[in-house]
Design a protein around this motif. Structure first.
Motif, short mmCIF file in Angstrom:
data_model
loop_
_atom_site.label_atom_id
_atom_site.label_comp_id
_atom_site.label_asym_id
_atom_site.label_seq_id
_atom_site.Cartn_x
_atom_site.Cartn_y
_atom_site.Cartn_z
N ASN A 175 13.29 -9.45 4.55
CA ASN A 175 13.15 -10.89 4.65
C ASN A 175 11.95 -11.32 5.47
O ASN A 175 11.61 -12.48 5.51
N SER A 176 11.28 -10.39 6.15
CA SER A 176 10.15 -10.75 7.00
C SER A 176 8.81 -10.48 6.30
O SER A 176 7.84 -10.15 6.94
N ILE A 177 8.78 -10.66 5.01
CA ILE A 177 7.57 -10.43 4.23
C ILE A 177 6.77 -11.73 4.17
O ILE A 177 7.34 -12.81 4.02
N SER A 178 5.46 -11.62 4.29
CA SER A 178 4.63 -12.82 4.20
C SER A 178 3.43 -12.55 3.31
O SER A 178 3.00 -11.42 3.15
N PHE A 179 2.92 -13.61 2.71
CA PHE A 179 1.72 -13.53 1.89
C PHE A 179 1.08 -14.91 1.89
O PHE A 179 1.74 -15.91 2.20
N PRO A 180 -0.21 -14.99 1.56
CA PRO A 180 -0.88 -16.30 1.63
C PRO A 180 -0.35 -17.26 0.57
O PRO A 180 0.05 -16.86 -0.51
N ASN A 181 -0.37 -18.54 0.91
CA ASN A 181 0.04 -19.58 -0.02
C ASN A 181 -0.92 -20.75 0.14
O ASN A 181 -0.97 -21.33 1.22
N PRO A 182 -1.70 -21.14 -0.82
CA PRO A 182 -1.73 -20.58 -2.17
C PRO A 182 -2.52 -19.27 -2.24
O PRO A 182 -3.31 -18.97 -1.36
N VAL A 183 -2.28 -18.54 -3.30
CA VAL A 183 -2.95 -17.26 -3.53
C VAL A 183 -4.20 -17.51 -4.35
O VAL A 183 -4.17 -18.25 -5.32
N GLY A 201 -7.12 -15.09 -6.18
CA GLY A 201 -7.63 -13.76 -6.48
C GLY A 201 -6.58 -12.68 -6.44
O GLY A 201 -6.12 -12.20 -7.46
N SER A 202 -6.19 -12.28 -5.24
CA SER A 202 -5.17 -11.24 -5.13
C SER A 202 -4.12 -11.63 -4.11
O SER A 202 -4.41 -12.27 -3.12
N LEU A 203 -2.90 -11.22 -4.42
CA LEU A 203 -1.75 -11.48 -3.56
C LEU A 203 -1.68 -10.34 -2.55
O LEU A 203 -1.59 -9.18 -2.94
N SER A 204 -1.77 -10.63 -1.27
CA SER A 204 -1.67 -9.63 -0.21
C SER A 204 -0.29 -9.74 0.43
O SER A 204 0.07 -10.79 0.95
N ILE A 205 0.47 -8.66 0.37
CA ILE A 205 1.82 -8.65 0.92
C ILE A 205 1.81 -7.93 2.25
O ILE A 205 1.42 -6.77 2.33
N ASN A 206 2.23 -8.62 3.30
CA ASN A 206 2.35 -8.02 4.63
C ASN A 206 3.82 -7.78 4.90
O ASN A 206 4.60 -8.72 4.95
N SER A 207 4.19 -6.51 5.05
CA SER A 207 5.59 -6.18 5.22
C SER A 207 5.72 -4.97 6.13
O SER A 207 4.85 -4.10 6.16
N SER A 208 6.83 -4.91 6.86
CA SER A 208 7.09 -3.76 7.72
C SER A 208 7.72 -2.61 6.93
O SER A 208 7.90 -1.53 7.47
N VAL A 209 8.04 -2.84 5.65
CA VAL A 209 8.59 -1.78 4.79
C VAL A 209 7.66 -1.59 3.60
O VAL A 209 6.89 -2.48 3.24
N SER A 210 7.71 -0.41 2.98
CA SER A 210 6.86 -0.16 1.81
C SER A 210 7.44 -0.87 0.59
O SER A 210 8.65 -0.89 0.38
N ILE A 211 6.57 -1.47 -0.18
CA ILE A 211 6.96 -2.17 -1.40
C ILE A 211 6.63 -1.25 -2.56
O ILE A 211 5.49 -0.89 -2.78
N ASP A 212 7.67 -0.87 -3.33
CA ASP A 212 7.51 0.08 -4.43
C ASP A 212 7.24 -0.59 -5.77
O ASP A 212 6.62 0.00 -6.66
N LYS A 213 7.71 -1.81 -5.93
CA LYS A 213 7.59 -2.50 -7.21
C LYS A 213 7.54 -4.00 -6.97
O LYS A 213 8.21 -4.51 -6.08
N VAL A 214 6.71 -4.69 -7.77
CA VAL A 214 6.58 -6.14 -7.67
C VAL A 214 6.75 -6.72 -9.07
O VAL A 214 6.15 -6.22 -10.02
N GLU A 215 7.57 -7.76 -9.19
CA GLU A 215 7.71 -8.50 -10.44
C GLU A 215 7.42 -9.96 -10.14
O GLU A 215 7.88 -10.50 -9.13
N ILE A 216 6.64 -10.60 -11.01
CA ILE A 216 6.33 -12.02 -10.86
C ILE A 216 6.81 -12.72 -12.13
O ILE A 216 6.53 -12.27 -13.25
N TYR A 217 7.54 -13.83 -11.93
CA TYR A 217 8.12 -14.61 -13.03
C TYR A 217 7.59 -16.03 -12.98
O TYR A 217 7.37 -16.58 -11.89
#
Length: 75
Positions: free
Chosen positions: A12-20, A22-38
């Motif tokens: 729940n402590s994941i952050s990324f810039p808004n608005p994005v 070019g590229s979405l940068s995900i800052n997280s304390s855990v590794s992200i294995d998969k991303v889905e955007i809808y």
């Protein structure tokens, strides 16, 4: 269990810039294995199955999107 609760808090402590731009940068304390955007119609417009913290979104039209992040078996 406390371990699972702590893991959920980390996700729940994941952050990324808004608005994005070019590229979405995900800052997280855990590794992200998969991303889905809808889009707001529920159609999947992007899926990335590799561990990364940057996702190219230049091909997406400006708008509002929903993001699902996976870390291991958690989403």
């Amino acid at each position: 269990s406390l371990l699972i609760f702590n893991r959920i808090l980390e996700l729940n402590s994941i952050s990324f810039p808004n608005p994005v731009t070019g590229s979405l940068s995900i800052n997280s304390s855990v590794s992200i294995d998969k991303v889905e955007i809808y889009n707001l119609l529920g159609s999947k417009v992007l899926e990335q199955n590799k561990e990364t913290n940057k996702i190219d979104v230049t091909h997406l039209q400006p708008g509002v999107y929903l993001i699902t992040l996976y870390s291991g078996f958690e989403k």
